[in-house]
Design an enzyme around this catalytic site. Sequence first.
Site, PDB file in Angstrom:
ATOM      1  N   ARG A  63      -2.054 -10.075 -37.672  1.00 35.75           N
ATOM      2  CA  ARG A  63      -1.026 -10.860 -37.590  1.00 35.75           C
ATOM      3  C   ARG A  63      -0.969 -11.903 -36.469  1.00 35.75           C
ATOM      4  O   ARG A  63      -0.416 -13.136 -36.699  1.00 35.75           O
ATOM      5  CB  ARG A  63       0.160  -9.888 -37.227  1.00 35.75           C
ATOM      6  CG  ARG A  63       0.626  -9.262 -38.432  1.00 35.75           C
ATOM      7  CD  ARG A  63       1.740  -8.135 -38.305  1.00 35.75           C
ATOM      8  NE  ARG A  63       0.999  -6.966 -37.785  1.00 35.75           N
ATOM      9  CZ  ARG A  63       1.730  -5.971 -36.942  1.00 35.75           C
ATOM     10  NH1 ARG A  63       2.817  -6.352 -36.429  1.00 35.75           N
ATOM     11  NH2 ARG A  63       1.323  -4.757 -36.753  1.00 35.75           N
ATOM     12  N   GLU A 100       0.298   1.540 -29.899  1.00 36.73           N
ATOM     13  CA  GLU A 100       1.473   2.327 -30.182  1.00 36.73           C
ATOM     14  C   GLU A 100       1.023   3.370 -31.224  1.00 36.73           C
ATOM     15  O   GLU A 100       1.429   4.337 -30.896  1.00 36.73           O
ATOM     16  CB  GLU A 100       2.672   1.471 -30.815  1.00 36.73           C
ATOM     17  CG  GLU A 100       3.947   2.370 -30.520  1.00 36.73           C
ATOM     18  CD  GLU A 100       5.094   1.282 -31.211  1.00 36.73           C
ATOM     19  OE1 GLU A 100       5.017   0.373 -31.468  1.00 36.73           O
ATOM     20  OE2 GLU A 100       6.086   2.159 -31.131  1.00 36.73           O
TER      21      GLU A 100
HETATM   22  O1  LIG Z   1       0.786  -3.997 -27.656  1.00 44.41           O
HETATM   23  P1  LIG Z   1       0.098  -3.007 -28.342  1.00 44.41           P
HETATM   24  O2  LIG Z   1       0.655  -1.614 -28.424  1.00 44.41           O
HETATM   25  O3  LIG Z   1      -1.257  -3.176 -28.171  1.00 44.41           O
HETATM   26  O4  LIG Z   1       0.440  -3.506 -29.915  1.00 44.41           O
HETATM   27  C1  LIG Z   1       0.606  -4.884 -30.275  1.00 44.41           C
HETATM   28  C2  LIG Z   1      -0.169  -5.222 -31.440  1.00 44.41           C
HETATM   29  O5  LIG Z   1      -0.121  -4.271 -32.476  1.00 44.41           O
HETATM   30  C3  LIG Z   1      -0.248  -5.033 -33.668  1.00 44.41           C
HETATM   31  O6  LIG Z   1      -1.491  -5.107 -34.228  1.00 44.41           O
HETATM   32  P2  LIG Z   1      -2.216  -4.122 -35.066  1.00 44.41           P
HETATM   33  O7  LIG Z   1      -3.335  -3.474 -34.373  1.00 44.41           O
HETATM   34  O8  LIG Z   1      -1.305  -3.406 -35.678  1.00 44.41           O
HETATM   35  O9  LIG Z   1      -2.848  -5.093 -36.225  1.00 44.41           O
HETATM   36  P3  LIG Z   1      -2.556  -6.010 -37.299  1.00 44.41           P
HETATM   37  O10 LIG Z   1      -2.172  -7.209 -36.987  1.00 44.41           O
HETATM   38  O11 LIG Z   1      -3.662  -5.964 -37.980  1.00 44.41           O
HETATM   39  O12 LIG Z   1      -1.337  -5.405 -38.325  1.00 44.41           O
HETATM   40  C4  LIG Z   1       0.364  -6.566 -33.359  1.00 44.41           C
HETATM   41  O13 LIG Z   1      -0.305  -7.298 -33.997  1.00 44.41           O
HETATM   42  C5  LIG Z   1      -0.314  -6.561 -31.753  1.00 44.41           C
HETATM   43  O14 LIG Z   1      -1.755  -7.378 -32.049  1.00 44.41           O
HETATM   44  N1  LIG Z   2       6.606  -1.349 -33.366  1.00 40.83           N
HETATM   45  C1  LIG Z   2       5.574  -2.305 -33.857  1.00 40.83           C
HETATM   46  N2  LIG Z   2       6.013  -3.078 -34.877  1.00 40.83           N
HETATM   47  C2  LIG Z   2       5.180  -4.224 -35.028  1.00 40.83           C
HETATM   48  N3  LIG Z   2       4.018  -4.486 -34.658  1.00 40.83           N
HETATM   49  C3  LIG Z   2       3.609  -3.484 -33.553  1.00 40.83           C
HETATM   50  N4  LIG Z   2       2.448  -3.402 -33.030  1.00 40.83           N
HETATM   51  C4  LIG Z   2       2.557  -2.317 -31.920  1.00 40.83           C
HETATM   52  N5  LIG Z   2       3.728  -1.597 -32.372  1.00 40.83           N
HETATM   53  C5  LIG Z   2       4.429  -2.323 -33.222  1.00 40.83           C
END
Ligand SMILES: O=P(O)(O)OC[C@H]1O[C@H](OP(=O)(O)OP(=O)(O)O)[C@H](O)[C@@H]1O
Ligand SMILES: Nc1ncnc2[nH]cnc12
Length: 176
Positions: A63, A100
């Site tokens: 994302r 998370e």
């Molecule tokens: O602050 P944090 O706890 O590290 O979470 C934030 C991250 O979590 C999500 O990515 P995710 O790894 O879910 O991947 P995606 O973008 O592929 O959905 C979001 O896009 C951030 O990169």
């Molecule tokens: N609650 C949440 N929603 C969307 N993206 C996330 N990445 C980590 N935590 C998330």
Amino acid sequence: MALETDAVSALIRDVVDFPQTGVVFKDITPLLADERAFGACVEALADSFDGAAVDKVVGIEARGFIVAAPVALRMGAGFVPVRKAGKLPWRVERETYALEYGTDVLEIHADAIAPGERVLVIDDVLATGGTASAVTRLAGRLGSEVVGFGCIIELGFLGGRSRLDGVPAVSLVSYP
Ligand SMILES: O=P(O)(O)OC[C@H]1O[C@H](OP(=O)(O)OP(=O)(O)O)[C@H](O)[C@@H]1O
Ligand SMILES: Nc1ncnc2[nH]cnc12
């Protein structure tokens, strides 16, 4: 023009218990589908770091790419992808990190940023800060300076900002 924060947050959908029980997932797809609101977010993030002399904007798979690439173009800076393990074809630096809902591995091409270059990290969400701090470590290993972190959504109750080691951070919509 000031960002209409209420209009942006109205386009962020809460999805309860995704991807696992207990997590309220912030779904930005309605926001991305609204070109005016999405464009305003890109503009607001770029404007926030206008005077920071940024050489490279780093975006995080998946994302984060969607937000970081247009911010880079708008700032006149190069774009550098940080990807999940095994996706980049060249020599990489690697960091394991917790987020998370689990743990993961992030990689960056070892020659993606020149020593001394000024880096802005852009993502969609700041939650625990695990991702952002792993990217800051990766950039540091390449000898670059992280001059800022920007995101659309900050989940303040997860404390991610405190893991950014004082790097100036901007979020557009914050959930305290
Ligand atoms: O602050 P944090 O706890 O590290 O979470 C934030 C991250 O979590 C999500 O990515 P995710 O790894 O879910 O991947 P995606 O973008 O592929 O959905 C979001 O896009 C951030 O990169
Ligand atoms: N609650 C949440 N929603 C969307 N993206 C996330 N990445 C980590 N935590 C998330």
